[in-house]
Design a protein around this motif. Structure first.
Motif, PDB file in Angstrom:
ATOM      1  N   GLU A  58       0.828  -1.205   0.000  1.00 19.43           N
ATOM      2  CA  GLU A  58       0.000   0.000   0.000  1.00 19.43           C
ATOM      3  C   GLU A  58       0.862   1.256   0.000  1.00 19.43           C
ATOM      4  O   GLU A  58       0.520   2.257  -0.636  1.00 19.43           O
ATOM      5  CB  GLU A  58      -0.923   0.002   1.213  1.00 19.43           C
ATOM      6  N   THR A  62       0.766   4.100  -2.772  1.00 15.90           N
ATOM      7  CA  THR A  62       0.558   5.496  -2.371  1.00 15.90           C
ATOM      8  C   THR A  62       1.574   6.409  -3.052  1.00 15.90           C
ATOM      9  O   THR A  62       1.216   7.492  -3.551  1.00 15.90           O
ATOM     10  CB  THR A  62       0.673   5.630  -0.842  1.00 15.90           C
ATOM     11  N   GLN A  66       0.370   9.359  -5.555  1.00 17.25           N
ATOM     12  CA  GLN A  66       0.697  10.742  -5.233  1.00 17.25           C
ATOM     13  C   GLN A  66       1.490  11.397  -6.371  1.00 17.25           C
ATOM     14  O   GLN A  66       1.270  12.571  -6.708  1.00 17.25           O
ATOM     15  CB  GLN A  66       1.511  10.796  -3.934  1.00 17.25           C
ATOM     16  N   PRO A 122      -3.614   9.023   2.069  1.00 19.64           N
ATOM     17  CA  PRO A 122      -3.159   7.637   1.879  1.00 19.64           C
ATOM     18  C   PRO A 122      -4.188   6.643   2.428  1.00 19.64           C
ATOM     19  O   PRO A 122      -4.888   6.929   3.407  1.00 19.64           O
ATOM     20  CB  PRO A 122      -1.861   7.588   2.678  1.00 19.64           C
ATOM     21  N   ARG A 123      -4.253   5.476   1.805  1.00 20.37           N
ATOM     22  CA  ARG A 123      -5.254   4.483   2.191  1.00 20.37           C
ATOM     23  C   ARG A 123      -4.755   3.481   3.222  1.00 20.37           C
ATOM     24  O   ARG A 123      -5.466   2.527   3.556  1.00 20.37           O
ATOM     25  CB  ARG A 123      -5.726   3.736   0.941  1.00 20.37           C
TER      26      ARG A 123
END
Length: 290
Positions: A58, A62, A66, A122-123
């Motif tokens: 992840e 990210t 981005q 962010p996730r």
């Protein structure tokens, strides 16, 4: 000093004082350029932390999201600048030639600010309980407060010249709206990176810190440039005004011209350092395209 025909003429001692004053007024611009040069070390440390870490899947995604988001919005800002140039040509014809560079710069810096203030969160999972970094870990407080001081100075100079009738309404509004809007966007972006919790996974912490550092410096630099350029232009315009120079205040035009030159030179220096911050944060695990 000798007086002739209502005007003060500077003698050799006065010339020396004027030169010293000119040099002294240039010092803040030099200090600002040095502060941004030192900020390059912070960028190197943050980038090194990402290079030597192994982010989670992840975290790698990210970084890629981005970088893509930043490029897309900055291209939109460039398109806005080009559209402004085309619109100025249609409305003003050849008289618009002096607006082309300012419009392009405005569009590019607007794209930088919009890209940072609209960055998606962010996730990854955040730490429980939430942990947040300090502002000093992201950017030097001196740079942030310099940005705010420059915006305040630009607004003050614009309002003073507007009230005295030296600026038309359109020019004054343009000189006020752009820096104030840039400052507002910068403050929102700085607040977002300050209150966002740290990630849960320790491997993603260097990635998160680098992203915060990049955003803080990008918005601070863009807002500083958008305030310094009109401030320097206004000071130079006032300093070389022949009516003002003939009123007997020989040192005042020197101070105004030196201040304007210092502001414009500092804006160019900050813009040069800002370009180096536009490169996206990279990970050796999954290098991103530039």
């Amino acid at each position: 000093m000798a007086v002739s025909a209502g005007r003060t003429t500077i003698n050799p001692v006065g010339r020396l004082i004027a030169v010293l004053l000119f040099i002294a007024v240039l010092v803040p611009g030099v200090l600002l350029g040095r502060a941004w040069w030192l900020a390059g070390g912070r960028r190197a440390v943050a980038a090194g932390g990402v290079e030597f870490a192994e982010p989670t899947a992840e975290g790698a995604r990210t970084l890629q999201r981005q970088a893509q988001h930043g490029r897309r919005i900055r291209r939109f800002g460039l398109a806005l600048g080009v559209a402004g140039v085309i619109g100025s040509v249609v409305m003003l014809a050849e008289a618009s030639v002096f607006l082309w560079v300012p419009l392009l710069v405005l569009g590019l810096l607007a794209g930088v600010l919009l890209a940072e203030v609209t960055r998606p969160r962010p996730r990854w999972k955040t730490a429980v309980p939430p942990r947040r970094p300090r502002r000093s870990e992201q950017i030097s407080g001196w740079l942030v407060w310099t940005m705010r001081a420059v915006v305040f100075a630009e607004v003050a100079v614009t309002v003073l010249e507007w009230r005295s009738g030296e600026l038309s309404d359109g020019v004054a509004l343009a000189a006020l709206v752009a820096p104030v809007a840039a400052w507002a966007l910068a403050e929102v972006a700085l607040l977002r990176v300050l209150v966002r919790p740290l990630p849960e996974q320790g491997a993603d912490v260097p990635v998160d810190e680098a992203l915060r550092t990049w955003t803080a410096h990008l918005v601070t630099g863009a807002a500083t440039v958008l305030a310094l350029l009109p401030l320097g232009t206004l000071l130079l315009r006032t300093g070389i005004d022949p009516d003002r120079a003939s009123q007997g205040f020989d040192l005042l035009p020197v101070a105004l011209v030196a201040s304007g030159f210092s502001a414009i030179a500092a804006a160019v220096a900050v813009a040069a350092f800002l370009v180096s911050w536009l490169r996206p944060v990279r990970s050796s695990a999954r290098a991103l395209t530039s």
